[in-house]
Write an enzyme that holds these catalytic residues in place. Structure first.
Site, PDB file in Angstrom:
ATOM      1  N   ASP A  62       0.832  -1.203   0.000  1.00 51.01           N
ATOM      2  CA  ASP A  62       0.000   0.000   0.000  1.00 51.01           C
ATOM      3  C   ASP A  62       0.874   1.264   0.000  1.00 51.01           C
ATOM      4  O   ASP A  62       1.994   1.238   0.501  1.00 51.01           O
ATOM      5  CB  ASP A  62      -0.895  -0.029   1.253  1.00 51.01           C
ATOM      6  CG  ASP A  62      -2.100   0.884   1.126  1.00 51.01           C
ATOM      7  OD1 ASP A  62      -2.291   1.500   0.064  1.00 51.01           O
ATOM      8  OD2 ASP A  62      -2.858   0.983   2.109  1.00 51.01           O
ATOM      9  N   HIS A  90       2.988   3.513  -8.889  1.00 49.49           N
ATOM     10  CA  HIS A  90       2.792   2.096  -9.235  1.00 49.49           C
ATOM     11  C   HIS A  90       4.019   1.543  -9.971  1.00 49.49           C
ATOM     12  O   HIS A  90       4.396   0.394  -9.779  1.00 49.49           O
ATOM     13  CB  HIS A  90       1.534   1.919 -10.089  1.00 49.49           C
ATOM     14  CG  HIS A  90       0.263   2.262  -9.354  1.00 49.49           C
ATOM     15  ND1 HIS A  90       0.027   1.847  -8.052  1.00 49.49           N
ATOM     16  CD2 HIS A  90      -0.836   2.976  -9.717  1.00 49.49           C
ATOM     17  CE1 HIS A  90      -1.161   2.294  -7.656  1.00 49.49           C
ATOM     18  NE2 HIS A  90      -1.696   2.987  -8.645  1.00 49.49           N
ATOM     19  N   LEU A 101      11.617 -19.986  -4.605  1.00 50.77           N
ATOM     20  CA  LEU A 101      10.525 -19.158  -4.067  1.00 50.77           C
ATOM     21  C   LEU A 101       9.317 -19.158  -5.010  1.00 50.77           C
ATOM     22  O   LEU A 101       9.469 -19.019  -6.226  1.00 50.77           O
ATOM     23  CB  LEU A 101      11.021 -17.720  -3.908  1.00 50.77           C
ATOM     24  CG  LEU A 101       9.939 -16.712  -3.507  1.00 50.77           C
ATOM     25  CD1 LEU A 101       9.872 -16.585  -1.997  1.00 50.77           C
ATOM     26  CD2 LEU A 101      10.182 -15.349  -4.113  1.00 50.77           C
TER      27      LEU A 101
END
Ligand code: FPP
Length: 246
Positions: free
Chosen positions: A24, A41, A135
């Site tokens: 956020d 962004h 991962l």
């Protein structure tokens, strides 16, 4: 709230297997710099690679990132359009590095509602990394937890109606198997949830899966969340685990 002290080394301590992050504060990061929201962004997208790379180095098994919620469609059209192009940009820029780091990409969410180019970018990424066993980088795209639980409930009801299941086998394990995180196997539930930018809410992210997770909230905006910030969050997680064990 996470302290700003420098982290103690995380080496030789237990690293959370599954870390979930609510990324956020991209908009506020941009505003602070007098830049358009989409610049936030873009910086947030680049930071996804930095944090993925570091989490992989630390031995984290799954990194789940809330990239686009079912609520995010309400944002201005140009912003939604920019966000929908992020997977193409991200994988276009970082795929060689993801492959080199043995990262496997997965996606959860209501993916059939994504624009075709977004869906293609994420499906191609899943395909290109499916042999990797390091991962798991698990993007939540057009994801909402209540809707996920409703869809799982409906699927279970249908399987009961068709005689594939009986009601007496419905338990927590079975419900987990009908959720979008089922393919994460032993690592379906995050050990640690991090939310950046000072907000302290779950915003409909992995509600079932976060039932027992430690939660760490930090004031930093997502583009500013650094490898040191991740170290601090993990140190906080380890401290809480130690206190519980005492
Ligand atoms: C919340 O910040 C962030 C988002 C809605 C988008 C998160 C997406 C990224 C960080 C990039 C993801 C990358 C890929 C590859 C999909 P906000 O815009 O709500 O910030 P604000 O609360 O300060 O306005």
């Amino acid at each position: 709230m996470l302290s700003k002290k420098s982290p103690k080394s995380n080496h030789n301590k237990i690293v959370p297997n599954h870390i979930a992050i609510i990324m956020d504060g991209n908009g506020r990061w941009a505003k602070k710099r007098l830049l358009p929201r989409v610049a936030g962004h873009k910086a947030g997208m680049d930071n996804v690679q930095t944090i993925t790379s570091y989490a992989s180095k630390l031995g984290v098994k799954v990194l789940s990132l809330y990239a686009f919620s079912t609520e995010n469609w309400k944002r201005p059209t140009e912003e939604v359009d920019y966000l929908m192009h992020l997977p193409t940009n991200f994988f276009g820029k970082f795929m060689p590095q993801l492959i080199q780091e043995n990262v496997r990409v997965k996606v959860i969410g209501f993916t059939d509602e994504l624009p075709p180019y977004t869906l293609k970018a994420v499906r191609d990424a899943e395909e290109q990394t499916k042999a990797n066993d390091g991962l798991i980088l698990n993007f939540a795209l057009n994801y909402g937890s209540r809707r996920e639980i409703a869809a799982a409930t409906k699927a279970i009801a249908q399987d009961v109606a068709q005689g594939k299941l009986t009601t007496d086998v419905i338990d927590e394990t079975l419900i987990s198997q009908y959720l979008m995180t089922a393919s994460l196997g032993d690592y379906q539930d995050p050990d640690l949830l991090i939310r950046t930018s000072g907000e302290e809410r779950l915003s409909n992210f992995l509600l079932w899966q976060l039932a027992y997770s430690e939660m760490v909230f930090t004031d930093e905006f997502w583009p500013d969340f650094s490898t040191d910030s991740l170290d601090r969050a993990i140190a906080e997680f380890q401290q809480r685990q130690r206190v519980m064990a005492d």
